[in-house]
Design a protein around this motif. Structure first.
Motif, PDB file in Angstrom:
ATOM      1  N   ILE A   1       5.931 -33.571  -4.394  1.00 21.25           N
ATOM      2  CA  ILE A   1       6.700 -33.415  -3.130  1.00 21.25           C
ATOM      3  C   ILE A   1       5.441 -33.760  -2.042  1.00 21.25           C
ATOM      4  CG2 ILE A   1       7.731 -31.791  -1.630  1.00 21.25           C
ATOM      5  CD1 ILE A   1       8.763 -30.369  -4.150  1.00 21.25           C
ATOM      6  N   ALA A   2       5.930 -34.236  -1.023  1.00 20.27           N
ATOM      7  CA  ALA A   2       4.743 -34.244   0.059  1.00 20.27           C
ATOM      8  C   ALA A   2       5.498 -33.259   1.189  1.00 20.27           C
ATOM      9  CB  ALA A   2       4.667 -35.747   0.732  1.00 20.27           C
ATOM     10  N   TYR A   3       4.644 -32.248   1.391  1.00 23.13           N
ATOM     11  CA  TYR A   3       5.066 -31.192   2.198  1.00 23.13           C
ATOM     12  C   TYR A   3       4.376 -31.741   3.834  1.00 23.13           C
ATOM     13  CZ  TYR A   3       6.411 -26.978   4.041  1.00 23.13           C
ATOM     14  OH  TYR A   3       7.237 -25.887   4.914  1.00 23.13           O
ATOM     15  N   ILE A   4       5.283 -32.019   4.507  1.00 25.96           N
ATOM     16  CA  ILE A   4       4.710 -32.445   5.989  1.00 25.96           C
ATOM     17  C   ILE A   4       4.666 -31.275   7.326  1.00 25.96           C
ATOM     18  CG2 ILE A   4       4.483 -34.342   7.542  1.00 25.96           C
ATOM     19  CD1 ILE A   4       5.752 -36.213   5.554  1.00 25.96           C
TER      20      ILE A   4
ATOM     21  N   ARG B   1       7.441 -47.084   1.212  1.00 26.03           N
ATOM     22  CA  ARG B   1       7.777 -46.969  -0.048  1.00 26.03           C
ATOM     23  C   ARG B   1       9.053 -46.711  -0.291  1.00 26.03           C
ATOM     24  NH1 ARG B   1       2.643 -42.870  -0.855  1.00 26.03           N
ATOM     25  NH2 ARG B   1       0.960 -44.229  -0.105  1.00 26.03           N
ATOM     26  N   GLY B   2      10.061 -46.384   0.599  1.00 25.87           N
ATOM     27  CA  GLY B   2      11.302 -45.924   0.176  1.00 25.87           C
ATOM     28  C   GLY B   2      11.320 -44.411  -0.087  1.00 25.87           C
ATOM     29  N   THR B   3      10.531 -43.521   0.446  1.00 29.64           N
ATOM     30  CA  THR B   3      10.536 -42.349  -0.117  1.00 29.64           C
ATOM     31  C   THR B   3      11.727 -41.475   0.751  1.00 29.64           C
ATOM     32  OG1 THR B   3       8.091 -42.412  -0.397  1.00 29.64           O
ATOM     33  CG2 THR B   3       9.058 -40.144  -0.138  1.00 29.64           C
ATOM     34  N   PRO B   4      12.492 -40.736   0.057  1.00 31.52           N
ATOM     35  CA  PRO B   4      13.566 -40.051   0.895  1.00 31.52           C
ATOM     36  C   PRO B   4      12.875 -38.992   1.650  1.00 31.52           C
ATOM     37  CG  PRO B   4      13.798 -39.486  -1.755  1.00 31.52           C
ATOM     38  CD  PRO B   4      12.654 -40.708  -1.427  1.00 31.52           C
ATOM     39  N   PHE B   5      13.582 -38.278   2.679  1.00 31.30           N
ATOM     40  CA  PHE B   5      12.822 -37.103   3.152  1.00 31.30           C
ATOM     41  C   PHE B   5      13.830 -36.200   3.506  1.00 31.30           C
ATOM     42  CE2 PHE B   5      13.234 -40.096   6.854  1.00 31.30           C
ATOM     43  CZ  PHE B   5      13.834 -39.198   7.671  1.00 31.30           C
ATOM     44  N   VAL B   6      13.649 -34.946   3.612  1.00 29.92           N
ATOM     45  CA  VAL B   6      14.470 -33.720   4.065  1.00 29.92           C
ATOM     46  C   VAL B   6      13.891 -33.036   5.338  1.00 29.92           C
ATOM     47  CG1 VAL B   6      15.367 -31.624   3.316  1.00 29.92           C
ATOM     48  CG2 VAL B   6      15.225 -33.267   1.708  1.00 29.92           C
TER      49      VAL B   6
ATOM     50  N   VAL C   1       5.235 -40.107  -3.922  1.00 26.61           N
ATOM     51  CA  VAL C   1       5.799 -38.760  -4.275  1.00 26.61           C
ATOM     52  C   VAL C   1       7.509 -39.044  -4.455  1.00 26.61           C
ATOM     53  CG1 VAL C   1       4.249 -37.330  -3.031  1.00 26.61           C
ATOM     54  CG2 VAL C   1       6.207 -38.468  -1.715  1.00 26.61           C
ATOM     55  N   ASP C   2       8.187 -38.065  -5.001  1.00 23.49           N
ATOM     56  CA  ASP C   2       9.960 -38.134  -5.166  1.00 23.49           C
ATOM     57  C   ASP C   2      10.340 -37.910  -3.916  1.00 23.49           C
ATOM     58  OD1 ASP C   2       9.464 -38.350  -8.065  1.00 23.49           O
ATOM     59  OD2 ASP C   2       8.837 -36.322  -8.272  1.00 23.49           O
ATOM     60  N   VAL C   3       9.843 -37.071  -2.991  1.00 32.03           N
ATOM     61  CA  VAL C   3      10.669 -36.795  -1.842  1.00 32.03           C
ATOM     62  C   VAL C   3       9.703 -35.971  -0.846  1.00 32.03           C
ATOM     63  CG1 VAL C   3      11.197 -34.416  -2.721  1.00 32.03           C
ATOM     64  CG2 VAL C   3      12.721 -35.644  -0.822  1.00 32.03           C
ATOM     65  N   ALA C   4       9.825 -36.180   0.486  1.00 35.43           N
ATOM     66  CA  ALA C   4       8.932 -35.405   1.423  1.00 35.43           C
ATOM     67  C   ALA C   4      10.045 -34.520   1.954  1.00 35.43           C
ATOM     68  CB  ALA C   4       8.655 -36.524   2.384  1.00 35.43           C
ATOM     69  N   TRP C   5       9.232 -33.454   2.327  1.00 35.20           N
ATOM     70  CA  TRP C   5       9.891 -32.207   2.896  1.00 35.20           C
ATOM     71  C   TRP C   5       9.267 -31.881   4.234  1.00 35.20           C
ATOM     72  CZ3 TRP C   5      14.042 -28.846   1.624  1.00 35.20           C
ATOM     73  CH2 TRP C   5      14.097 -27.676   2.231  1.00 35.20           C
ATOM     74  N   VAL C   6       9.821 -32.146   5.274  1.00 36.90           N
ATOM     75  CA  VAL C   6       9.444 -32.314   6.835  1.00 36.90           C
ATOM     76  C   VAL C   6       9.709 -30.729   7.488  1.00 36.90           C
ATOM     77  CG1 VAL C   6       9.351 -33.115   9.089  1.00 36.90           C
ATOM     78  CG2 VAL C   6       9.620 -34.683   7.150  1.00 36.90           C
ATOM     79  N   HIS C   7       8.635 -30.226   7.715  1.00 37.28           N
ATOM     80  CA  HIS C   7       8.371 -28.765   8.547  1.00 37.28           C
ATOM     81  C   HIS C   7       8.810 -29.310   9.947  1.00 37.28           C
ATOM     82  CE1 HIS C   7       7.875 -24.408   8.570  1.00 37.28           C
ATOM     83  NE2 HIS C   7       7.229 -24.734   9.800  1.00 37.28           N
TER      84      HIS C   7
ATOM     85  N   ALA D   1      17.622 -26.892  -4.747  1.00 37.83           N
ATOM     86  CA  ALA D   1      18.982 -27.776  -4.856  1.00 37.83           C
ATOM     87  C   ALA D   1      18.819 -28.954  -3.940  1.00 37.83           C
ATOM     88  CB  ALA D   1      19.956 -27.037  -4.607  1.00 37.83           C
ATOM     89  N   ILE D   2      18.260 -29.037  -2.525  1.00 34.43           N
ATOM     90  CA  ILE D   2      18.272 -29.846  -1.665  1.00 34.43           C
ATOM     91  C   ILE D   2      17.351 -31.263  -1.984  1.00 34.43           C
ATOM     92  CG2 ILE D   2      17.808 -30.490   0.886  1.00 34.43           C
ATOM     93  CD1 ILE D   2      18.588 -27.961   1.342  1.00 34.43           C
ATOM     94  N   LEU D   3      16.143 -30.600  -2.656  1.00 35.63           N
ATOM     95  CA  LEU D   3      14.791 -31.625  -2.999  1.00 35.63           C
ATOM     96  C   LEU D   3      15.393 -32.540  -4.239  1.00 35.63           C
ATOM     97  CD1 LEU D   3      11.852 -29.444  -2.464  1.00 35.63           C
ATOM     98  CD2 LEU D   3      12.499 -31.579  -0.893  1.00 35.63           C
ATOM     99  N   ALA D   4      16.398 -32.023  -5.152  1.00 39.60           N
ATOM    100  CA  ALA D   4      16.678 -32.569  -6.240  1.00 39.60           C
ATOM    101  C   ALA D   4      17.083 -34.077  -6.036  1.00 39.60           C
ATOM    102  CB  ALA D   4      17.588 -31.730  -7.139  1.00 39.60           C
ATOM    103  N   PRO D   5      17.078 -35.095  -6.694  1.00 37.95           N
ATOM    104  CA  PRO D   5      17.593 -36.497  -6.580  1.00 37.95           C
ATOM    105  C   PRO D   5      19.075 -36.553  -6.083  1.00 37.95           C
ATOM    106  CG  PRO D   5      16.357 -36.345  -8.527  1.00 37.95           C
ATOM    107  CD  PRO D   5      16.276 -35.050  -8.145  1.00 37.95           C
TER     108      PRO D   5
END
Length: 414
Positions: free
Chosen positions: A3-6, A128-133, A105-111, A403-407
């Motif tokens: 996970i990328a935590y931004i 890179r096509g990285t999904p983010f939340v 990374v599999d996913v990025a979580w944006v604070h 649950a949200i970060l999962a694919p």
């Protein structure tokens, strides 16, 4: 997951800026590999922390986290152009660091505070096509237009541009999580699909915010023993409307058994101290910012804790991080706040609420609580703690995040 935590804010920054570290470390403890993309610490005073100097890139390995720091223009004053410069330099530099230094990374979580923190995630998605939340902490552009930074003619122009940017990030995000129920209602009005929205409130660092048994020693250590203590601990900012506490103290200057204690610092500190000095108020005590690891003892020194936000449409859909931290510490509350946070305080039985900005009501609430027995006050604090455990505990929140970060990116209801 990797996970990328931004987040523009991160350890060792204090107050609400400590939240990203709490969440990122909790994800590591759950077995995830977390790469934090952040800036150089300067919140809340806009001064670089000792031991740091702004450079093109810095890497740290701390508490199982890989921390990647990007340069930014250090500033946190109340001038719009300077604050914008702080936000935009981080957004641009962090995007470059994300593309050149972060592993796949599999996913990025944006604070998401400020909203410009999403720019590096957008860059990763494009390249890179990285999904983010998006985890919305402050709703933009509402935060900017309500801040008073901008003149009315400029505010309209800026608001339109920010609306377009925010709407674009909502569309491109795989999921949007909000920290207060009112935010979800507003985003639904703005066209974000319900299936893309989840309520994920923040929690407190439960190792730092917990009930303390020896409150007498805590009061002695902070130098506030001998009086009923109405305490605010946190950032001294414009939105916190701490003038209300000073005016309430002036109303109660005859009550030598009640003290108002302000712990922390920020852009309003000098002005608040001037107001106290001008009024010759001996019942107001300022305490410098305290180490994060001492916050349980600091809060224990207050007989009641104040949560204060200026009454604006935005603040009515906000659960400030101080609310969860105070409830986790089991302290009674005076909420000078409206909306979502006021409902939490009243429904939990953990305190009293007053009209934001009303010094007469705050003074009356302080006197009412000071008249309670220690047993009654403890029961109020215990009710706050129970509500925290039932609603905001770390384990439940992490399950929502995972649950949200999962694919599949599942929606999590309130």
């Amino acid at each position: 997951m990797r996970i990328a935590y931004i987040s523009q804010w991160f350890d060792p920054e204090r107050g609400s800026a400590a939240l990203p570290g709490v969440i990122a470390r909790a994800l590591v403890n759950r077995g995830h590999e977390v790469h934090v993309l952040t800036g150089f610490p300067n919140y809340p005073d806009g001064e670089l922390y000792p031991g740091y100097s702004v450079r093109a890139y810095q890497h740290e390995s701390v508490d199982g986290l890989e921390v990647h720091r990007a340069p930014l223009w250090v500033n946190h004053d109340d001038r719009a152009l300077r604050r914008a410069g702080n936000y935009l330099t981080f957004a641009a530099a962090a995007s470059a660091v994300a593309l050149s230094r972060l592993p796949d990374v599999d996913v990025a979580w944006v604070h998401s505070t400020p909203a410009t923190t999403a720019v590096p995630a957008l860059a990763l998605q494009r390249r890179r096509g990285t999904p983010f939340v998006l985890h919305i902490q402050d709703l933009w552009p509402d935060t900017v237009t309500a801040s008073g930074f901008l003149s009315s003619d400029r505010a309209s122009f800026v608001e339109r541009g920010l609306h377009r940017f925010c709407d674009s990030t909502y569309r491109r995000a795989r999921h949007v999580a909000v920290t207060a129920p009112g935010m979800a209602d507003r985003l639904l009005e703005r066209g974000v699909p319900a299936q893309k929205l989840s309520y994920v409130p923040n929690w407190a660092d439960e190792s730092a915010f917990r009930p303390v048994e020896d409150r007498a020693e805590a009061k002695k250590a902070l130098g506030v023993e001998g009086r009923f203590t109405v305490m605010y601990a946190g950032n001294f900012g414009e939105f916190q409307s701490l003038d209300t506490m000073v005016r309430a103290a002036e109303r109660l200057r005859h009550r030598h058994d009640i003290a108002f204690v302000l712990v922390g610092g920020g852009v309003e500190e000098a002005r608040l101290k001037q107001a106290v000095a001008a009024g010759a108020l001996t019942n107001v005590v300022f305490v410098p910012s305290q180490p994060f690891e001492r916050m349980a003892q600091v809060l224990a020194a207050g007989d009641v804790q104040v949560i204060s936000l200026r009454d604006r449409p935005l603040s009515r859909m906000t659960l400030p991080s101080k609310l969860q931290a105070t409830m986790a510490a089991g302290r009674p509350l005076i909420g000078a706040i409206a909306g979502d946070a006021a409902r939490v305080i009243v429904n939990s039985g953990g305190g009293l609420c007053v009209t934001p900005g009303s010094d007469s009501e705050m003074a009356a609430a302080a006197e009412r609580l000071a008249a309670l027995s220690p047993v009654e006050l403890d029961a109020m604090g215990a009710a706050a703690r129970v509500h925290y455990e039932q609603t905001y505990a770390e384990q439940a929140a992490l399950e929502r995040i995972e649950a949200i970060l999962a694919p599949t990116g599942e929606r999590v209801s309130a």
